[in-house]
Design a protein around this motif. Structure first.
Motif, PDB file in Angstrom:
ATOM      1  N   THR A 173       0.847  -1.190   0.000  1.00 21.89           N
ATOM      2  CA  THR A 173       0.000   0.000   0.000  1.00 21.89           C
ATOM      3  C   THR A 173       0.881   1.238   0.000  1.00 21.89           C
ATOM      4  N   ALA A 174       0.470   2.263  -0.708  1.00 16.88           N
ATOM      5  CA  ALA A 174       1.232   3.515  -0.707  1.00 16.88           C
ATOM      6  C   ALA A 174       1.272   4.136   0.681  1.00 16.88           C
ATOM      7  N   CYS A 175       0.335   3.716   1.531  1.00 17.96           N
ATOM      8  CA  CYS A 175       0.264   4.286   2.876  1.00 17.96           C
ATOM      9  C   CYS A 175       1.440   3.886   3.759  1.00 17.96           C
ATOM     10  N   VAL A 176       2.289   2.948   3.313  1.00 18.37           N
ATOM     11  CA  VAL A 176       3.496   2.644   4.094  1.00 18.37           C
ATOM     12  C   VAL A 176       4.433   3.840   4.115  1.00 18.37           C
ATOM     13  N   CYS A 177       4.214   4.792   3.212  1.00 22.29           N
ATOM     14  CA  CYS A 177       5.031   6.014   3.167  1.00 22.29           C
ATOM     15  C   CYS A 177       4.274   7.213   3.712  1.00 22.29           C
ATOM     16  N   SER A 178       3.114   7.018   4.339  1.00 27.71           N
ATOM     17  CA  SER A 178       2.281   8.136   4.774  1.00 27.71           C
ATOM     18  C   SER A 178       2.966   8.956   5.852  1.00 27.71           C
ATOM     19  N   GLU A 179       2.412  10.147   6.080  1.00 29.08           N
ATOM     20  CA  GLU A 179       2.936  11.124   7.032  1.00 29.08           C
ATOM     21  C   GLU A 179       4.122  11.902   6.469  1.00 29.08           C
ATOM     22  N   ARG A 180       4.549  11.597   5.248  1.00 31.60           N
ATOM     23  CA  ARG A 180       5.632  12.359   4.638  1.00 31.60           C
ATOM     24  C   ARG A 180       5.060  13.464   3.763  1.00 31.60           C
ATOM     25  N   GLU A 181       5.883  14.446   3.463  1.00 30.18           N
ATOM     26  CA  GLU A 181       5.454  15.547   2.615  1.00 30.18           C
ATOM     27  C   GLU A 181       6.292  15.564   1.346  1.00 30.18           C
ATOM     28  N   GLY A 182       5.826  16.355   0.353  1.00 29.75           N
ATOM     29  CA  GLY A 182       6.558  16.469  -0.895  1.00 29.75           C
ATOM     30  C   GLY A 182       6.363  15.266  -1.783  1.00 29.75           C
ATOM     31  N   LEU A 183       7.294  15.075  -2.723  1.00 33.77           N
ATOM     32  CA  LEU A 183       7.217  13.979  -3.682  1.00 33.77           C
ATOM     33  C   LEU A 183       7.780  12.709  -3.056  1.00 33.77           C
ATOM     34  N   ILE A 184       6.977  11.677  -2.974  1.00 34.16           N
ATOM     35  CA  ILE A 184       7.383  10.408  -2.364  1.00 34.16           C
ATOM     36  C   ILE A 184       7.791   9.452  -3.476  1.00 34.16           C
ATOM     37  N   LEU A 185       9.053   9.082  -3.499  1.00 30.23           N
ATOM     38  CA  LEU A 185       9.615   8.320  -4.614  1.00 30.23           C
ATOM     39  C   LEU A 185       9.244   6.840  -4.552  1.00 30.23           C
ATOM     40  N   GLU A 186       9.286   6.217  -5.723  1.00 36.23           N
ATOM     41  CA  GLU A 186       9.026   4.774  -5.838  1.00 36.23           C
ATOM     42  C   GLU A 186      10.315   4.021  -5.524  1.00 36.23           C
ATOM     43  N   LYS A 187      10.560   3.825  -4.264  1.00 33.54           N
ATOM     44  CA  LYS A 187      11.757   3.082  -3.867  1.00 33.54           C
ATOM     45  C   LYS A 187      11.434   2.210  -2.663  1.00 33.54           C
ATOM     46  N   PRO A 188      12.172   1.114  -2.496  1.00 38.09           N
ATOM     47  CA  PRO A 188      11.899   0.226  -1.358  1.00 38.09           C
ATOM     48  C   PRO A 188      12.183   0.920  -0.036  1.00 38.09           C
ATOM     49  N   LEU A 189      11.483   0.493   1.000  1.00 35.99           N
ATOM     50  CA  LEU A 189      11.805   0.947   2.345  1.00 35.99           C
ATOM     51  C   LEU A 189      13.072   0.238   2.806  1.00 35.99           C
ATOM     52  N   ASN A 190      13.975   0.979   3.394  1.00 42.23           N
ATOM     53  CA  ASN A 190      15.210   0.378   3.901  1.00 42.23           C
ATOM     54  C   ASN A 190      14.931  -0.392   5.184  1.00 42.23           C
ATOM     55  N   TYR A 191      15.569  -1.538   5.299  1.00 40.68           N
ATOM     56  CA  TYR A 191      15.374  -2.379   6.476  1.00 40.68           C
ATOM     57  C   TYR A 191      15.768  -1.607   7.733  1.00 40.68           C
ATOM     58  N   GLY A 192      14.822  -1.488   8.679  1.00 41.43           N
ATOM     59  CA  GLY A 192      15.104  -0.833   9.957  1.00 41.43           C
ATOM     60  C   GLY A 192      14.798   0.644  10.001  1.00 41.43           C
ATOM     61  N   GLU A 193      14.434   1.264   8.862  1.00 39.85           N
ATOM     62  CA  GLU A 193      14.148   2.701   8.902  1.00 39.85           C
ATOM     63  C   GLU A 193      12.788   2.955   9.544  1.00 39.85           C
ATOM     64  N   THR A 194      12.618   4.155  10.093  1.00 39.34           N
ATOM     65  CA  THR A 194      11.349   4.558  10.703  1.00 39.34           C
ATOM     66  C   THR A 194      10.847   5.818  10.021  1.00 39.34           C
ATOM     67  N   LEU A 195       9.570   6.120  10.233  1.00 45.02           N
ATOM     68  CA  LEU A 195       9.026   7.353   9.658  1.00 45.02           C
ATOM     69  C   LEU A 195       9.315   8.569  10.521  1.00 45.02           C
ATOM     70  N   ASN A 196       9.431   8.359  11.840  1.00 50.01           N
ATOM     71  CA  ASN A 196       9.695   9.521  12.702  1.00 50.01           C
ATOM     72  C   ASN A 196      11.177   9.802  12.882  1.00 50.01           C
ATOM     73  N   GLY A 197      12.031   8.869  12.436  1.00 44.76           N
ATOM     74  CA  GLY A 197      13.478   9.098  12.491  1.00 44.76           C
ATOM     75  C   GLY A 197      14.051   9.127  13.887  1.00 44.76           C
ATOM     76  N   SER A 198      13.230   8.819  14.894  1.00 45.69           N
ATOM     77  CA  SER A 198      13.705   8.948  16.277  1.00 45.69           C
ATOM     78  C   SER A 198      14.418   7.702  16.785  1.00 45.69           C
ATOM     79  N   SER A 199      14.239   6.593  16.107  1.00 42.71           N
ATOM     80  CA  SER A 199      14.858   5.354  16.566  1.00 42.71           C
ATOM     81  C   SER A 199      15.000   4.401  15.395  1.00 42.71           C
ATOM     82  N   ARG A 200      15.803   3.369  15.578  1.00 40.42           N
ATOM     83  CA  ARG A 200      15.940   2.351  14.541  1.00 40.42           C
ATOM     84  C   ARG A 200      14.966   1.229  14.836  1.00 40.42           C
TER      85      ARG A 200
END
Length: 494
Positions: free
Chosen positions: A172-199
């Motif tokens: 689902t495109a919603c795995v990239c939700s909460e972001r702004e601007g142009l959201i690119l068609e690329k895989p999510l990196n293993y261990g990344e978070t959307l809030n960037g506060s932790s791994r």
């Protein structure tokens, strides 16, 4: 992509589809059977304890459904014999640990020798049940088991398929939700978070669920207590995602990329899916989601407030067309991971303001008839641009009435207490609904679809007609909503 007929590609192929009783999988199954009767076999994974139960679910939930009407018209009385020859319901479950998906070992070995393509469309998606905040989150253990670990089990199964050309995963495109601007068609990196506060450590998430369940069992917790605990745990572990559905789907996508090795992996990320645009017939839908919540609520006279947003939506049959187009494009095995956003977000935006006008126009002309046979008179619709504006609207419109009722309770306690309680519940429901949909209603991002556009161009080259069209620019939104989607909701959902 070389010039290559899509129907020709499908001929003689064996395709394995998980989540076979789901909305998209049904449309995909019907389209393949209707357009390429010489497909070798479709294995449909159906959650069931045995083959007889799987066949029963297939007959009751798939074969007898509305969407098979096109195939019935084409094949007539031969349909059941054709289905018997081409379609094989398989009892199993992607949530079963290991590499078998719960499939009988003898059948599994046969499948692994035959399968050319795997389409994984299984998921648990009910994150907005009854609009209650806690119910806005799937049970965390269930969501992890199906959306996250289920993806791992599918990869393990895929690696045993000797002829496999690709694993196509519907996310689902919603795995990239909460972001702004142009959201690119690329895989999510293993261990990344959307809030960037932790791994994000997916093993930790899995272990935490297991330990919490073990503790609850040790305390002899009731089923209701376990459900509540799992929903609360999901809320606490989101790492920036808006709900457990999108969070666990994101983790599933990460693990697919992390574990696939040399498998060819294709990830399709559709945005919110609406009713069919054309096939198998216009307006067919199962369940409702996103903007449909407001359409149904407004048509029934229960909802006249919505938050302003860009409705990033796409008809279901266009998603299915993109699935088939991606199969053909990636017919030559590769270790590359391809990601496609299937969305109208970038090239043909639908603003909720337009949706509201179309909905108001429709229900003024075609009012819903309630159970007493009376037409529902729709109210003026209020568009709000933030959660704060919703609270302001409630404060102006409802709070004075509520305060008066509470004061009057001192005099007419029994009757007015019931009235004020009902009004207070309505206010709370509106606030909860707004909070639930805030990540989508106030979403500021645009989903890039450059890869999807390349896929569309290649598809147009090899199929001049619109049989496999998934170009959002071809959608005339007013006509689609007024003539197709809303009538479909009224017919199949209301």
């Amino acid at each position: 992509m070389e010039l290559f007929c899509i129907n020709q590609f499908l001929e003689g192929k064996t395709i394995f589809i998980s989540g076979a009783t789901g909305y998209l999988a049904k449309i995909l199954t019907e389209k393949i059977l209707r357009l390429q009767p010489h497909v070798k076999r479709l294995y449909l994974l159906i959650r069931a304890p045995n083959s007889n139960s799987a066949k029963e679910r297939f007959n009751n939930e798939v074969l007898s459904n509305y969407y098979m009407i096109s195939s019935k018209e084409k094949l007539g009385p031969d349909l059941h014999g054709f289905i018997e020859e081409k379609v094989f319901p398989v009892a199993g479950d992607i949530a079963c640990d290991g590499d078998s998906l719960g499939i009988n070992s003898e059948l599994k070995d046969e499948m692994c020798r035959e399968i050319d393509i795997i389409v994984n469309s299984a998921a648990t998606t009910r994150f907005d049940e009854r609009y209650r905040i806690l119910r806005a989150f799937c049970k965390y253990d269930t969501a992890i088991r199906i959306n996250t670990l289920g993806a791992v089990n599918v990869v393990k199964f895929s690696k045993q398929c000797t002829k496999l050309k690709m694993l196509l995963h519907v996310s689902t495109a919603c795995v990239c939700s909460e972001r702004e601007g142009l959201i690119l068609e690329k895989p999510l990196n293993y261990g990344e978070t959307l809030n960037g506060s932790s791994r994000l450590d997916i093993d930790v998430e899995k272990k935490l669920v297991e330990e919490t369940l073990k503790d609850l069992q040790g305390r002899n917790a009731t089923e209701k207590e376990v459900t509540l605990a799992m929903r609360i745990l999901g809320i606490e572990r989101l790492h920036g995602w808006p709900n457990t559905y999108t969070f666990t789907k994101a983790m599933g996508g990460m693990l697919l990329g992390h574990l696939k090795e040399d498998l060819q992996l294709i990830i399709l990320r559709p945005t919110i899916i609406l009713s069919t645009y054309k096939e198998p017939f216009p307006g067919w839908i199962e369940g409702y989601r996103g903007v449909d919540t407001f359409i149904v609520g407004y048509g029934k006279g229960k909802q006249n407030v919505a938050q302003v947003c860009i409705s990033y939506v796409i008809p279901a049959d266009m998603v299915v067309n993109s699935v088939i187009a991606a199969m053909v494009t990636h017919r030559v095995p590769s270790s590359h991971t391809a990601v496609y956003h299937i969305s109208s977000s970038r090239r043909n935006q639908l603003k909720l303001g337009d949706v509201v006008q179309f909905v108001v126009d429709y229900f003024k002309k075609n009012p819903w008839i309630d159970e007493r046979g009376k037409p529902i008179k729709v109210k003026k619709f209020h568009l709000l641009d933030s959660t704060a504006s919703l609270h302001k609207y409630i404060a102006i419109r409802y709070m004075p009435i509520l305060n008066i009722l509470k004061l009057a309770n001192l005099i007419l306690f029994q009757y007015l207490q019931a009235v004020s309680t009902t009004l207070e519940r309505s206010i709370n429901r509106a606030i909860r609904l707004a909070e639930l949909h805030k990540p989508y209603a106030l979403f500021k991002g645009i989903f890039d679809d450059t890869n999807a556009e390349i896929l569309r161009m290649a598809t147009r080259e090899i199929n001049a007609d619109d049989t496999f069209n998934f170009d959002p620019r071809t959608i005339q939104w007013e006509n689609y909503l007024k003539e197709i989607h809303i009538p479909g909701l009224v017919k199949y959902i209301f």
